[in-house]
Design a protein around this motif. Sequence first.
Motif, PDB file in Angstrom:
ATOM      1  N   HIS A 142       7.921  -4.507  -7.672  1.00 53.72           N
ATOM      2  CA  HIS A 142       7.086  -5.674  -7.988  1.00 53.72           C
ATOM      3  C   HIS A 142       7.838  -6.725  -8.798  1.00 53.72           C
ATOM      4  N   ARG A 143       8.970  -6.359  -9.408  1.00 49.96           N
ATOM      5  CA  ARG A 143       9.750  -7.342 -10.169  1.00 49.96           C
ATOM      6  C   ARG A 143      10.513  -8.306  -9.260  1.00 49.96           C
ATOM      7  N   TRP A 168      14.325  -5.401  -0.724  1.00 48.06           N
ATOM      8  CA  TRP A 168      14.595  -4.351  -1.726  1.00 48.06           C
ATOM      9  C   TRP A 168      14.142  -2.986  -1.219  1.00 48.06           C
ATOM     10  N   ALA A 169      12.949  -2.945  -0.628  1.00 48.72           N
ATOM     11  CA  ALA A 169      12.440  -1.672  -0.112  1.00 48.72           C
ATOM     12  C   ALA A 169      13.322  -1.164   1.018  1.00 48.72           C
ATOM     13  N   THR A 219       0.831  -1.215   0.000  1.00 49.03           N
ATOM     14  CA  THR A 219       0.000   0.000   0.000  1.00 49.03           C
ATOM     15  C   THR A 219       0.858   1.255   0.000  1.00 49.03           C
ATOM     16  N   ILE A 220       1.871   1.290   0.843  1.00 50.81           N
ATOM     17  CA  ILE A 220       2.717   2.485   0.943  1.00 50.81           C
ATOM     18  C   ILE A 220       3.582   2.655  -0.300  1.00 50.81           C
ATOM     19  N   VAL A 221       4.110   1.548  -0.831  1.00 50.80           N
ATOM     20  CA  VAL A 221       4.921   1.628  -2.046  1.00 50.80           C
ATOM     21  C   VAL A 221       4.115   2.225  -3.188  1.00 50.80           C
ATOM     22  N   GLU A 222       2.882   1.764  -3.347  1.00 45.08           N
ATOM     23  CA  GLU A 222       2.048   2.275  -4.439  1.00 45.08           C
ATOM     24  C   GLU A 222       1.661   3.731  -4.216  1.00 45.08           C
ATOM     25  N   VAL A 276       6.141   5.281 -11.009  1.00 44.28           N
ATOM     26  CA  VAL A 276       5.831   4.064 -11.755  1.00 44.28           C
ATOM     27  C   VAL A 276       7.069   3.190 -11.927  1.00 44.28           C
ATOM     28  N   THR A 277       8.204   3.812 -12.270  1.00 48.22           N
ATOM     29  CA  THR A 277       9.433   3.043 -12.518  1.00 48.22           C
ATOM     30  C   THR A 277       9.888   2.304 -11.268  1.00 48.22           C
ATOM     31  N   ARG A 278       9.938   3.019 -10.115  1.00 48.10           N
ATOM     32  CA  ARG A 278      10.398   2.388  -8.874  1.00 48.10           C
ATOM     33  C   ARG A 278       9.391   1.349  -8.378  1.00 48.10           C
ATOM     34  N   SER A 279       8.126   1.625  -8.597  1.00 48.64           N
ATOM     35  CA  SER A 279       7.093   0.658  -8.193  1.00 48.64           C
ATOM     36  C   SER A 279       7.209  -0.623  -9.010  1.00 48.64           C
TER      37      SER A 279
END
Length: 749
Positions: free
Chosen positions: A112-113, A123-124, A97-100, A105-108
């Motif tokens: 997710h990759r 990673w975060a 939720t916080i990442v989104e 868009v690129t970092r998100s």
Amino acid sequence: MARKASPIGPHVLALIEDARVDLARAALAVREGDNEPEFKLPEDVPDLADEEAVEAFRQALVETLSDFDRDDLRPAEQRSRRIRALAEKKGVTSLTTIVEQQLDVTRSQEFHRQPDELCRSIWAYLHEREAFEDAESFHFARQFRDHGKLYDAFEVELENQVALDAAAIDEKALASKIKGMLELKPEISCTVKALDLPATDTHPASIMLIVRHGGPLSSVYDHRQDGRRGTIYYRPPNEATLIYTPSMRQIEVCADSPVVRQTVSDSFAEVALGHDISQKPLTWKRYNLSRFRSSLLLQPPEIEGYAFEFARVIEAEIRLGTWRRKLQLKVTVDDDIQEVADRYLGARNIFRRAEAFSRITIAVAYNLIGDEKQRTLNITIAGTKSCNLQSKPDPEERSLGFALLKEWGILSAFRQIAHDDLRAIFPQLVQLHDRIEDEVSGSFLLELGLDPKRLIEGGLLERRDRQDVVLIEDDDVDGEGAVKPSATEGMVQAVGPFGEDVGKRPASDVEMFAVNAQWLHETLMRLMKPLLSKRAAQILDPDLTLVGAIQIDEADVPVYFARRLNDPKAAQRLDLMLRARDTAGVGIIFAASEEMPSHLGPNIVMPLLSHLASAGEEMLFARDGIELAYRDGLSLARGGVSPRVVRTGKQSGTLFIPGREPLHLAGNDQLTIFERLVVAAAKGSPDVQVKALMEGFESRSPQQAFRKETWDSIRDVYIGKGAKNGYWRLLLTEQPTEAVAEPTEEATV
């Protein structure tokens, strides 16, 4: 030969075994301070497709870390625990939720990759630390709902619905408001971050605020390489997390301090919602479900303008020992839940013996006077702080529901106690704060002249279960008696040790209440502020606070507040702390206790309640009396003019030596030992044989009369070996101890 236990903790080990090896190594290589060791982990990460090489690399990480001890690995274990918390269960949702919300868009997409939840969390942590920490705050905020000491829920009565999202909140203005209300110093920064929380299956759409600011200056002792003890000063980071749910008009806030919880909530309501706190304070409600222990039946009360057909409990839920185990009983509105429970669970069923109810649902059928239309209202209370009434769109329906809960004794609403009222009961509040126990009976509150209902409304007390044992003292019975229910309303039955009837007592006398010690402490600190020329609240010990300084003779004198000084162990612990602490000269310690030492360390102890101003005075305290007492005690605080022991009670006193900080003594053994040494020093023959020194005591050495920490702090400072083995002397500034070889054993008395 027994195998040596591995120093590696379970979270580090799980990271090594479960995460992709390149990410695991990177997480374990993080150092957040020079005091952390450098592990020198293997650097050649193998091809991730080569399973054997990857497994060998994992084993190499384990072997490398196994060479360090547990203390060295503790920071890495804590980081691994944090990473795994956001890679499991609801932690995954919190992080996503916080990442989104925060990443572009690129970092998100990069987040997710990552191959799985654990790798995404690592990673975060490595690449988006701020988002990771915000996700932790969000995750803990949801969990804190089950922790009453850290969590509060406030309800705000808005005249108009406010359309609000995170982008509409002025973060800088809100941070400035909070900083001002908390009276933070200019050099202490305060930041606010607002985030939108989308609706979930269990929670409506909300807004989350993360408030971070520096806390009061604190210190810890540091063991240096040369064996000496030093002091490290630091400012701990404080954090408050607020969640506002517009559909429920509810503010939830998590923070260590109750004052911070209320301040952050009030500031948010004023700045973000445009709410006038002075006219309509936030409502802080508490729900007490203990009445359902005796009966699940409810009688509709008389409320003007309403006629009631029935009010029935249709759902009751209790927890069985732990929060994870629960028992729930649901019936239809046509059933009598008490009868169903008795029929299927037995007359003495678990609901009658419940330790705590976690959920109650009540169905009410009613109509307005003069209106034939039948209406219904369902009220659900979950725990002590949650109720569905605030989400009702009809304000009349909300008002009726709260009125019913208040009539049934289930609801108590927070109402700030006025400043003048707090001043009037200041002596009683000090006595309440001085208690050893954090629970208090209704009879004790009655003796103090305090109204428990008003203190509950003001947040200073919380209701607990009633006493099950009372002390009986009459002509026929002397001892403990049991408390049983009585058929007389408002009374309980006291039963003697052999089942004899020893009369009824008011139920209010045996009710128990928990003291909200933190809120009470901060209330007392707030009332003491006008006395100070400088304010610097710093909690040094649960029983000792540095509150600031007072100006006497154009000098700033440190001011402390101490409680429980009538406990010899507490007094000696604080004396040891204050003698080890660097201070700015002789200070004042205001004591909550009536019985107390005259000095602690280089500080003069004064009974706080002896220095209250007369009724009607603008100031709560009489400054003239404080200054006079300070000047009178100043000479002794510096050691006086000659060595002496002054007893302030049967088991407490103080040793004074010119040029030395006073030494608090607890217990007759300690007092007598130093009295004998003082007499010997005055006669000019300072050395006292251990046999004469310990005459009449069970212990054979003066060391045995002190706790280890105290003895280590006074040995070779106040007391030392004499010229011969088996002798002790009082150490004076002009009479140093002669060098004597340390014997392996104390001479026998």
